[in-house]
Write a protein that holds these residues in place. Structure first.
Motif, short mmCIF file in Angstrom:
data_model
loop_
_atom_site.label_atom_id
_atom_site.label_comp_id
_atom_site.label_asym_id
_atom_site.label_seq_id
_atom_site.Cartn_x
_atom_site.Cartn_y
_atom_site.Cartn_z
N ALA A 389 0.80 -1.24 0.00
CA ALA A 389 0.00 0.00 0.00
C ALA A 389 0.83 1.28 0.00
CB ALA A 389 -0.98 0.02 1.18
N ILE A 390 2.15 1.15 -0.05
CA ILE A 390 2.99 2.34 0.06
C ILE A 390 3.27 2.91 -1.33
CG2 ILE A 390 5.32 3.08 0.74
CD1 ILE A 390 5.00 0.79 2.94
N ASP A 391 3.08 4.22 -1.49
CA ASP A 391 3.25 4.80 -2.82
C ASP A 391 4.73 4.82 -3.22
OD1 ASP A 391 4.40 7.74 -2.46
OD2 ASP A 391 3.02 7.32 -0.82
N GLU A 392 4.94 4.97 -4.51
CA GLU A 392 6.28 4.83 -5.07
C GLU A 392 7.28 5.80 -4.45
OE1 GLU A 392 6.89 3.36 -8.67
OE2 GLU A 392 9.00 3.98 -8.73
N MET A 398 11.94 5.57 1.63
CA MET A 398 12.21 4.60 2.70
C MET A 398 13.49 3.83 2.43
SD MET A 398 8.50 2.88 3.52
CE MET A 398 8.89 1.73 4.82
N LEU A 399 13.66 3.42 1.18
CA LEU A 399 14.84 2.61 0.84
C LEU A 399 16.11 3.45 0.85
CD1 LEU A 399 13.27 0.42 -1.98
CD2 LEU A 399 13.79 -0.27 0.36
N ALA A 402 16.96 4.06 4.38
CA ALA A 402 17.53 2.84 4.99
C ALA A 402 19.00 2.68 4.61
CB ALA A 402 16.73 1.62 4.55
N GLN A 430 9.65 11.08 5.45
CA GLN A 430 8.68 10.02 5.67
C GLN A 430 7.82 10.47 6.82
OE1 GLN A 430 10.85 6.09 5.90
NE2 GLN A 430 12.42 7.59 5.47
N LYS A 431 6.58 10.03 6.78
CA LYS A 431 5.66 10.50 7.81
C LYS A 431 5.65 9.56 9.01
CE LYS A 431 3.18 12.55 4.18
NZ LYS A 431 2.50 11.98 3.04
N SER A 432 5.35 10.14 10.12
CA SER A 432 5.07 9.41 11.37
C SER A 432 6.08 8.31 11.67
CB SER A 432 3.67 8.80 11.34
OG SER A 432 3.60 7.76 10.41
N VAL A 433 7.34 8.67 11.63
CA VAL A 433 8.35 7.67 11.94
C VAL A 433 8.64 7.70 13.43
CG1 VAL A 433 10.68 6.90 11.47
CG2 VAL A 433 9.38 8.03 9.70
N ASP A 434 8.58 6.57 14.02
CA ASP A 434 8.92 6.47 15.43
C ASP A 434 10.40 6.13 15.50
OD1 ASP A 434 9.25 5.77 18.10
OD2 ASP A 434 7.14 5.20 18.25
N TRP A 437 12.05 2.82 16.10
CA TRP A 437 11.77 1.72 15.17
C TRP A 437 12.72 1.73 13.97
CZ3 TRP A 437 5.70 2.22 14.85
CH2 TRP A 437 5.17 1.93 16.12
N LEU A 438 13.56 2.74 13.91
CA LEU A 438 14.39 2.84 12.70
C LEU A 438 15.61 1.95 12.78
CD1 LEU A 438 14.04 6.64 12.20
CD2 LEU A 438 13.03 4.87 10.81
N GLU B 73 -0.02 -0.42 -5.38
CA GLU B 73 -0.35 0.15 -4.07
C GLU B 73 -1.85 0.39 -3.91
OE1 GLU B 73 1.58 1.49 -6.40
OE2 GLU B 73 1.61 3.70 -6.34
N ALA B 76 -3.53 -2.82 -3.02
CA ALA B 76 -3.37 -3.10 -1.59
C ALA B 76 -4.34 -2.25 -0.77
CB ALA B 76 -1.93 -2.81 -1.18
N ARG B 77 -4.44 -0.97 -1.15
CA ARG B 77 -5.31 -0.07 -0.37
C ARG B 77 -6.78 -0.45 -0.50
NH1 ARG B 77 -2.23 5.38 -2.35
NH2 ARG B 77 -0.24 4.84 -1.40
#
Lengths: 438, 249
Positions: A389-392, A398-399, A402, A430-434, A437-438, B73, B76-77
């Motif tokens: 569900a994560i957009d491109e 994210m990658l 990382a 990136q949104k709402s990163v805790d 958790w990284l 995506e 999935a959604r």
């Protein structure tokens, strides 16, 4: 008049204002260095060590030391973004120590932390013992340039067995157009002593030139961690050199974060004595037309030493990254254990990475590994994230994050770690990163 | 829920699927079995939205929408979940972070607020028990250094958190030892509801002992050549794929 000639003429003007005028030995070092620099001039593309980095722009322009330091104009709040709260802090503004912005409160009496200007006044014998001892002016012309031109810097001396309770942070700030800020730093960690030092380079959006050389002596069984945070302004030129002498059983960790400047060149050299260990970590991130050049040289001179090196680069738009790494193993350096790695991530078609790892081995019982990769984000991973569900764009961020975070994850200092994470998240949002958790 | 009509798919000009028809209603569990090279992987890849396949004929409708026109995506959604046969390792991205990002992307699509960090942690810790995984897996990088079985469990854990409408399980049983197979099957069974549908793609019958399908289809040479109830799987196991391939010919 050629560019070099401009610098030579200007030098005669500024020389009387440089620190240590009353010290004959220093005058000698400066005049030898000036001659050496006059002979060679700035490095050119013809030299193998400089073949990927064109610095003619510096020569065409005349960067000159600022006479008016302007430290009262500095907004402390702006500085606070880069300052660790829990550290001994020494601030250099436009090439000169600013006492008002520095804080050495609570420093143990046995420990020396001074600006280079003050050290030359208060402890000239100690400085004489170490200045120009970890690196010779012949090493390259920027070292000679630095020895002749330096106007201040950081001087740290830890006596034997001293474990420093807080990190030392050097903030090197430039705020003036066309300013030449040349600093010479010396760090001495005596037997079994332990310290953490952070060099932070920042500046505004003017064109300026920072040239910094740090000489380091890590004595027997001593332990030094050095962080370099290069966050210069986007029109800045940055030349940095870190030259380390490691004695027996010593440990040296270097974390080299190069995010700023228009053009940056960084050299890290370390010489390893018996059973000493070095970790060289680097992360360079270039965008637009940034050019970031990293040179490392690890010399295994004696047996049983360990060197681990990992440099990572992320290059976007038209940015260019260079990695040249040399591991040298002398005939006597048996049982050397060395691994050198350079990984580059290209995020656009116009970005470029030049990598040149070199091994020069004269011993026959050693373990030396090296590897280089230049690549793009893994399409399979992007697809996997999209199928979740994560957009491109977020997937790519994210990658990329990382990839970079592996290097930030190696930072033990908590405050610095938080600061670096914030910078990475700002770049690869990136949104709402805790954080945990990284 | 899912309607595949006369689906023809080529890979580099070679016809792989040659007219697949399949209808899955809400709450139904379907299994597709078939020999190597029958087109099982192609079918799951087409459903997931993987690039490199050309649909030459037919259509796939998911919840009334043209699935083939949707980005992965978006699929999935809209509630489709694909458990990969070979889940990729993603160094540097923690499992828990991926799951939270995925859940929030879904919630945003549904017009819901982002899940609160504490609530999310409670949810994840609850679901991870179902898979009998150690909590430390949450903080490890996605699939990095996981064993084959751990990867498959991790896929089902994601399904449990995302609560999809349709789960496509691609060879989920491969690489699982018998204990892991039981755990994963149990978790899948606990996800079964009256509304949630499953499509299990598998080479072997053994998982179907634990997750009882409502329907079993045999895919051979790009077509569904036989459909039946769960007893069909047992018959296949006994007689081998040559039996249906022979019948189809």
């Amino acid at each position: 008049m050629s560019g070099l000639q401009n610098y030579k003429v200007d030098y005669q003007q500024i020389l009387p204002d440089l620190p240590g005028q009353s010290l004959a030995w220093l005058q000698q070092i400066r005049s030898d260095a000036f001659s050496a620099f006059s002979d060679t001039g700035f490095p050119s593309l013809r030299e193998e060590e400089w073949r990927y980095t064109n610095i003619s722009a510096i020569e065409k322009k005349l960067f000159s030391p600022s006479t008016n330091v302007g430290s009262n104009e500095i907004d402390q709040a702006w500085l606070d973004d880069f300052c660790l709260k829990d550290a001994y802090t020494l601030v250099i503004i436009n090439g000169r120590f600013s006492k008002a912005h520095s804080s050495l409160k609570g420093l143990p009496e046995t420990v020396t932390i001074l600006s280079m200007g003050d050290a030359l006044q208060q402890k000239p014998e100690l400085v004489e013992k170490y200045l120009s001892k970890a690196v010779a002016n012949e090493e390259h012309s920027f070292v000679a340039f630095n020895s002749a031109w330096f106007s201040d810097g950081l001087f740290v001396h830890l006596p034997a067995q001293q474990v420093l309770d807080k990190p030392v942070q050097l903030i090197h700030l430039v705020t003036k157009a066309d300013c030449l800020a040349v600093s010479r730093n010396i760090l001495i960690v005596e037997d079994r002593a332990q310290a953490e030092v952070i060099e932070t380079f920042v500046g505004d959006s003017n064109a300026y030139l920072t040239a910094s050389v740090t000489e380091i002596f890590v004595e027997n069984n001593a332990d030094l961690t050095l962080y370099k945070m290069q966050n210069e302004g986007d029109k800045a030129y940055h030349f940095g050199g870190t030259y380390v002498k490691q004695a027996k059983h010593s440990r040296f960790k270097h974390h080299n974060f190069a995010f700023g400047s228009l053009l940056a060149r960084n050299d890290v050299h370390t010489d390893l004595d018996v059973a000493s260990e070095c970790n060289l970590n680097g992360l360079y991130i270039g965008v637009k037309r940034q050019h970031i050049d990293n040179h490392t040289r690890i010399k295994h001179i004696q047996p049983h030493a360990i060197s681990k090196e990992m440099y990572k680069g992320i290059l976007n738009q038209r940015a260019k990254g260079v990695f040249q790494g040399l591991v040298f193993v002398a005939e006597n350096a048996q049982k050397t254990d060395s691994a050198m790695n350079n990984r580059n991530l290209l995020l656009s078609n116009d970005a470029e990475a030049d990598a040149k790892p070199q091994l020069e081995i004269y011993a026959d019982d050693v373990k030396c590994a090296h590897g280089v990769t230049v690549g793009q984000l893994d399409e399979k991973s992007i697809f996997y994230l999209k199928s979740r569900a994560i957009d491109e764009e977020t997937a790519r961020n994210m990658l990329t994050f990382a990839f970079a975070n592996e290097m930030v994850g190696k930072v033990d200092n908590k405050e610095l770690h938080t600061m670096l994470l914030a910078q990475l998240l700002q770049r690869f949002s990136q949104k709402s990163v805790d954080e945990k958790w990284l | 829920m899912l309607n595949i009509e006369n689906l023809h798919v080529n890979v580099a000009d070679k016809a792989i699927l040659k007219g697949v028809n399949l209808q899955i209603k809400p709450g139904e569990v379907h299994a597709i079995m078939g020999p190597n090279g029958a087109g099982k992987s192609t079918l799951s890849h087409i459903l997931s939205g993987k690039a490199g396949y050309t649909v030459t004929q037919g259509k796939v409708t998911y919840a009334g929408k043209d699935l083939l026109a949707m980005e992965p995506e978006l699929r999935a959604r809209e509630g489709m979940f694909l458990a990969f046969q070979y889940p990729v390792e993603i160094p540097g991205v923690s499992n828990i972070y991926l799951m939270k990002a995925a859940l929030n992307a879904n919630r945003k699509h549904q017009g819901l607020d982002e899940v609160d960090a504490m609530d999310f942690l409670t949810l994840v810790k609850d679901k991870i028990k179902l898979l009998q995984m150690d909590e430390k897996f949450l903080y490890r990088a996605v699939n990095e250094g996981f064993s084959g079985g751990e990867k498959k469990r991790n896929e089902i854990l994601q399904a449990a958190i995302l609560e999809p409408k349709l789960c496509v399980l691609d060879e989920t049983d491969s690489g699982l030892d018998i204990d892991a197979l039981k755990i994963v099957s149990k978790a899948i069974n606990s996800l079964r509801t009256e509304q949630r549908s499953f499509l299990m793609i598998t080479h072997y019958q053994r998982m179907l002992d634990y997750v009882k399908p409502d329907f079993v289809h045999v895919l051979a040479d790009g077509r569904i050549v036989k459909s039946g109830g769960p007893e069909l799987a047992l018959e296949l196991e006994e007689k081998g794929y040559q039996w249906v391939e022979g019948e189809a010919a």
